[in-house]
Design an enzyme around this catalytic site. Structure first.
Site, mmCIF file in Angstrom:
data_model
loop_
_atom_site.group_PDB
_atom_site.id
_atom_site.type_symbol
_atom_site.label_atom_id
_atom_site.label_comp_id
_atom_site.label_asym_id
_atom_site.label_seq_id
_atom_site.Cartn_x
_atom_site.Cartn_y
_atom_site.Cartn_z
ATOM 1 N N LYS A 223 38.818 -38.778 -116.418
ATOM 2 C CA LYS A 223 37.379 -40.115 -116.726
ATOM 3 C C LYS A 223 36.016 -39.025 -115.656
ATOM 4 O O LYS A 223 36.316 -37.717 -115.385
ATOM 5 C CB LYS A 223 37.370 -41.747 -115.554
ATOM 6 N N HIS B 84 40.610 -40.165 -122.294
ATOM 7 C CA HIS B 84 39.987 -41.937 -121.765
ATOM 8 C C HIS B 84 39.256 -41.361 -120.035
ATOM 9 O O HIS B 84 39.972 -40.932 -119.251
ATOM 10 C CB HIS B 84 41.282 -42.746 -121.482
ATOM 11 N N ASN C 175 33.441 -47.048 -122.719
ATOM 12 C CA ASN C 175 34.300 -47.769 -121.811
ATOM 13 C C ASN C 175 33.663 -49.142 -121.171
ATOM 14 O O ASN C 175 32.248 -48.541 -120.543
ATOM 15 C CB ASN C 175 35.344 -47.514 -120.747
ATOM 16 N N GLU C 176 33.963 -50.060 -121.686
ATOM 17 C CA GLU C 176 32.847 -51.376 -120.994
ATOM 18 C C GLU C 176 32.032 -50.898 -121.551
ATOM 19 O O GLU C 176 31.024 -51.670 -120.125
ATOM 20 C CB GLU C 176 33.691 -51.080 -119.740
ATOM 21 N N GLU D 232 45.741 -50.542 -123.422
ATOM 22 C CA GLU D 232 45.862 -50.525 -121.670
ATOM 23 C C GLU D 232 46.750 -51.771 -121.764
ATOM 24 O O GLU D 232 46.342 -52.588 -120.353
ATOM 25 C CB GLU D 232 44.914 -50.597 -120.810
ATOM 26 N N TRP E 184 49.839 -49.346 -119.512
ATOM 27 C CA TRP E 184 48.865 -48.952 -118.262
ATOM 28 C C TRP E 184 49.618 -48.867 -117.350
ATOM 29 O O TRP E 184 49.462 -49.440 -116.348
ATOM 30 C CB TRP E 184 47.403 -50.308 -118.065
HETATM 31 O O1 9MR Z 1 44.046 -48.106 -113.570
HETATM 32 C C1 9MR Z 1 42.841 -47.146 -112.987
HETATM 33 C C2 9MR Z 1 43.153 -46.951 -111.483
HETATM 34 O O2 9MR Z 1 44.596 -46.067 -111.548
HETATM 35 C C3 9MR Z 1 41.593 -46.195 -111.564
HETATM 36 O O3 9MR Z 1 41.918 -46.198 -109.663
HETATM 37 C C4 9MR Z 1 40.236 -46.890 -111.887
HETATM 38 C C5 9MR Z 1 39.492 -46.153 -111.545
HETATM 39 O O4 9MR Z 1 39.385 -44.956 -112.327
HETATM 40 O O5 9MR Z 1 40.877 -46.769 -112.566
HETATM 41 C C6 9MR Z 1 42.075 -47.611 -112.875
HETATM 42 O O6 9MR Z 1 41.989 -47.742 -115.295
HETATM 43 C C7 9MR Z 1 40.788 -48.803 -115.579
HETATM 44 C C8 9MR Z 1 41.162 -48.104 -116.830
HETATM 45 O O7 9MR Z 1 40.585 -47.092 -116.952
HETATM 46 C C9 9MR Z 1 39.463 -49.032 -117.752
HETATM 47 N N1 9MR Z 1 39.775 -50.216 -117.689
HETATM 48 C C10 9MR Z 1 40.005 -50.764 -116.997
HETATM 49 C C11 9MR Z 1 41.483 -50.400 -115.664
HETATM 50 C C12 9MR Z 1 41.996 -51.276 -114.213
HETATM 51 O O8 9MR Z 1 40.765 -51.077 -113.593
#
Ligand code: 9MR
Length: 353
Positions: free
Chosen positions: A75, A108, A156-157, A264, A311
């Site tokens: 990210k 991602h 994303n989102e 996920e 996920w």
């Molecule tokens: O599971 C992920 C967590 O470990 C991270 O701290 C967080 C922030 O980067 O993101 C979580 O994953 C998210 C994903 O990237 C996008 N969809 C929602 C997921 C849960 O928050």
């Protein structure tokens, strides 16, 4: 002849040796078939780089899954701590590990409003300079992983819950309402072969969000903006949303000629907080739910089945526990890195059982 007798004696000693040592060995536990060997599409897992130092994690992940998503490290916030400043190490660790296991890598996510570094949030230059900086970021990251990453979640989102309106993210504010189309194009320009996904949650049950996503796809297609697939995050519970609404959204993606990624997947079994341990009944319900979702996915035409990604690997490390504050067991492996009934549900669906 002497040689034959000698061989028989040795064989006899060997088999005697085996027999006499057998009672001291633990009984062999039969492991279920690895999902990656049975599936006709990539079965993925999200992992954090720090899990690579745990042998039970890496053993189970490599045996079971054929695709890897970085749960965190690819990210924007972790990757870029300043304009033009990149921190590749953790992402590179995941990438080289996945390659060594023969796993494909799903990137991602290039832009996500929840993972914005301070230099982007507080960008001091003009809107034009902002967009140039974002373009440079996308180009640099996509080009770096060109040979490794087969697909990216480009955005994303991007849409709000309930209203389905475009989120007022820093990207929307600085680049305007058409930013999605431009960033997909930047990603395509950086790698003509990589598959480009839009990824979101709630699209299966939030009617306005679903409409906005599909409208974006239709708009892209009418203007020749590149998009290859839609990721449905699939953070579901053992009862919600109904399977029919998951199927309906997958079908809407397929009729547009795009690939579907259940990107996920996790299945909450304790959404109401009534459990303190995972009961056999709830575990069985989770198994059935996983089986039904995988079966529905397998009903899609083959070229539209991009994959299913879990996920996380083991229950106690799921993001859901902290997020919802309830005990939760949403994944395919338990705390001891053993396959759960949910794993068998996945496998049985793959086997058409
Ligand atoms: O599971 C992920 C967590 O470990 C991270 O701290 C967080 C922030 O980067 O993101 C979580 O994953 C998210 C994903 O990237 C996008 N969809 C929602 C997921 C849960 O928050």
């Amino acid at each position: 002849m002497i040689r034959l007798v000698w061989c028989l004696v040795v064989l006899g000693m060997l088999s005697f040796g085996c027999k006499s040592s057998a009672p001291t060995e633990p009984p062999a536990v039969e492991q279920p078939a690895p999902l990656r060997e049975v599936a006709s599409f990539p079965v993925g897992v999200a992992l954090q780089a720090r899990r690579l130092s745990s042998a039970p994690h890496t053993r189970a992940a490599a045996r079971t899954f054929s695709s890897l998503t970085a749960e965190y490290e690819m990210k924007m916030r972790p990757l870029s701590s300043g304009q033009g400043v990149y921190n590749w190490e953790a992402a590179d660790d995941l990438v080289s590990w996945a390659r060594a296991q023969g796993m494909q890598i799903h990137g991602h996510a290039l832009l996500w409003h929840e993972s914005v570094p301070a230099w982007v949030e507080n960008f001091g230059g003009s809107d034009h300079e902002f967009e140039e900086a974002i373009k440079e970021y996308i180009t640099t990251v996509v080009e770096r992983y060109k040979d490794d990453v087969v697909s990216w979640d480009v955005v994303n989102e991007a849409f709000d819950n309930n209203s389905g309106a475009l989120r007022n993210s820093v990207f929307q504010k600085r680049m305007g309402d058409d930013y999605l189309a431009r960033v997909f194009q930047y990603a395509r320009d950086a790698d003509p072969d990589v598959l480009l996904f839009y990824n979101d949650y709630g699209a299966t049950y939030d009617a306005n969000k679903r409409r906005s996503i599909l409208r974006m796809v239709d708009d892209f297609q009418s203007r020749g903006i590149p998009i290859d697939g839609v990721g449905l995050q699939a953070h579901v519970t053992y009862t919600f949303p109904p399977l029919t609404s998951i199927q309906a959204m997958m079908d809407s993606i397929v009729v547009r000629g795009l690939k579907v990624h259940l990107s996920e997947l996790d299945v909450r079994v304790n959404p109401n907080g009534d459990l303190t341990t995972l009961t056999p009944a709830r575990s069985q319900a989770q198994k059935e739910r996983v089986r039904n979702i995988v079966t529905a996915f397998m009903a899609l035409p083959q070229e539209h089945r991009f994959g299913i990604t879990m996920w996380g690997l083991i229950d106690p490390e799921s993001w859901l526990i902290e997020f919802w504050g309830n005990p939760e067991w949403p994944l395919l492996f338990d705390a001891n890195v053993q396959e759960k009934p949910a794993y068998d549900g996945f496998l049985e669906a793959l086997q058409g059982r």
